[in-house]
Every structure is written in structure tokens, then in C-alpha cells.
Design an enzyme around this catalytic site. Structure first.
Site, mmCIF file in Angstrom:
data_model
loop_
_atom_site.group_PDB
_atom_site.id
_atom_site.type_symbol
_atom_site.label_atom_id
_atom_site.label_comp_id
_atom_site.label_asym_id
_atom_site.label_seq_id
_atom_site.Cartn_x
_atom_site.Cartn_y
_atom_site.Cartn_z
ATOM 1 C CG HIS A 131 -1.348 1.020 1.428
ATOM 2 N ND1 HIS A 131 -1.795 1.629 2.624
ATOM 3 C CD2 HIS A 131 -2.716 1.657 0.167
ATOM 4 C CE1 HIS A 131 -3.065 3.149 2.047
ATOM 5 N NE2 HIS A 131 -3.724 3.399 0.882
ATOM 6 C CB CYS A 155 0.944 1.604 8.294
ATOM 7 S SG CYS A 155 1.751 2.265 8.393
ATOM 8 C CG HIS A 156 -2.887 2.828 6.120
ATOM 9 N ND1 HIS A 156 -1.898 2.666 5.401
ATOM 10 C CD2 HIS A 156 -3.223 4.135 5.957
ATOM 11 C CE1 HIS A 156 -1.273 3.322 5.877
ATOM 12 N NE2 HIS A 156 -1.619 5.396 5.952
ATOM 13 N N GLY A 157 -3.922 -0.923 7.924
ATOM 14 C CA GLY A 157 -5.057 -3.110 8.504
ATOM 15 C C GLY A 157 -4.469 -3.542 6.952
#
Ligand code: FES
Length: 194
Positions: A131, A155-157
Site C-alpha cells: 500500500h 498502518c492502514h490495516g
């Protein structure tokens, strides 16, 4: 000049390494003897390579040798290669079976498990989330691995499975595979194609 010195590194297919995770120096397991030997050999060969006017990517190329003998089944280690964390997982039979079972699952970035490994028991991936470049958790015992038992990027899953395939979250691609080959069943060389 031997083949090892003339191999060209592939252009990096992944986003820049943004070290925004809590990974610290101790997270890296440097396999000191093999690594030093490989890097030393590369440095020793420099004058000859330089004389041949190699391209920039050849100059930037390096190999890292990893001794897998001490890595127990179920253990994961991280080695550094070209400035990147490389995750090496000695997969259990259950982790292998789980990855193979999901070959037919709905995958965002479809790939069979056997397309991502050279030997079933060893998964070797670049430990950088596809990502935005964080280093996923899951290398240390007890760290978060997500519901597919692979790696979890806090960080964002994003969640990766035991083949390093993206299963959930915003990451668009599976964890990338570095060039490597097995010199022997317990001697891995990063930086050379199989
Ligand atoms: Fe891993 Fe965003 S960088 S989920």
C-alpha cells in the site's frame, strides 16, 4: 568475472521503503557469516567490475547469503537486502496447507502458492506493504498476523496470508518476491534468480 557478479538487479517494482513502523534495528536478524562473505566478495570484485564499465544497476547489485540451517519450523527471520527487509518464513505444514487451500479463494492479486515459493517450506518475500510501504507485523512470535495467519500492516490495516498474498485492506498487491535461489537446501542466496 563470474555469473554472480554480472547479474543485473531487477528494477524495484514496489513503492519506496517508508520506515513508518516501529521496526527497530534488533528486528533484523543478520546472518553475519554468510552475509559478510557475500558482501566481501562483491567488494573485492569491484575493481574488475569497474574496469568493465558496468551499468549503474550492476554497480548497485549485491547478493546476501543466508544460512537457513538454524531456522526452526514455524520461525520467521528478517534479513536486510539492498536496504529492504526480507521476510523469510519457515512455514509449518499447517501454514502451507492453509496457503494452498486458498489458491482457489477470491484473491485481489491472484497467485497460487506454488507460484510464490521455490520450496514449499520456505516463503521469501519483501517485507514492505504494497500500500504505502510500511513494514507489516508478524515476524516475531506473538505479533499480530491477521486472520489469515500471515502478516498484518498496522498502518492502514492490510492483511496478508501465509503465502504473502493480500487478503484484506487497502494494499493492492501481494508482498513482492525478491530474486533468490537455493544454493543448497539450507543456503539461500538473495539477489540471484533461480
Ligand atoms: Fe500497509 Fe497502508 S502501508 S496498509
Amino acid at each position: 568475472m563470474n555469473g554472480r557478479q554480472t547479474m543485473k538487479a531487477k528494477p524495484s517494482p514496489h513503492p519506496p521503503f517508508a520506515d513508518t513502523s516501529p521496526m527497530r534495528r534488533r528486528d533484523f536478524l543478520f546472518v553475519a557469516t554468510g552475509t559478510a562473505a557475500a558482501v566481501g566478495a562483491a567488494l573485492a570484485s569491484w575493481p574488475f567490475i569497474d574496469q568493465m564499465n558496468p551499468s549503474a544497476d550492476v554497480r548497485a547489485f549485491a547478493v546476501v547469503d543466508v544460512d537457513l540451517a538454524p531456522v526452526a519450523v514455524g520461525q520467521r527471520i528478517t534479513v536486510k537486502w539492498q536496504g529492504k527487509p526480507i521476510f523469510i518464513a519457515h512455514r509449518t505444514a499447517e501454514e502451507i496447507a492453509r496457503a494452498e487451500r486458498d489458491d482457489t479463494a477470491q484473491l485481489r492479486d491472484p497467485a497460487r502458492d506454488d507460484e510464490r515459493v521455490q520450496r514449499k517450506e520456505w516463503l521469501v518475500v519483501i517485507g514492505i506493504c504494497t500500500h504505502l510501504g510500511c513494514v507489516p507485523q508478524g515476524q516475531r512470535p506473538g505479533s499480530l498476523r491477521g486472520e489469515w495467519g500471515g502478516w498484518f500492516c498496522s498502518c492502514h490495516g492490510s492483511v496478508y496470508d501465509t503465502a504473502g498474498r493480500i487478503r484484506k485492506g487497502p494494499a493492492p498487491k501481494n508482498l513482492y518476491l525478491p530474486p533468490y535461489r537455493f544454493v543448497t537446501p539450507t543456503h539461500l542466496r538473495l539477489g540471484e534468480e533461480a
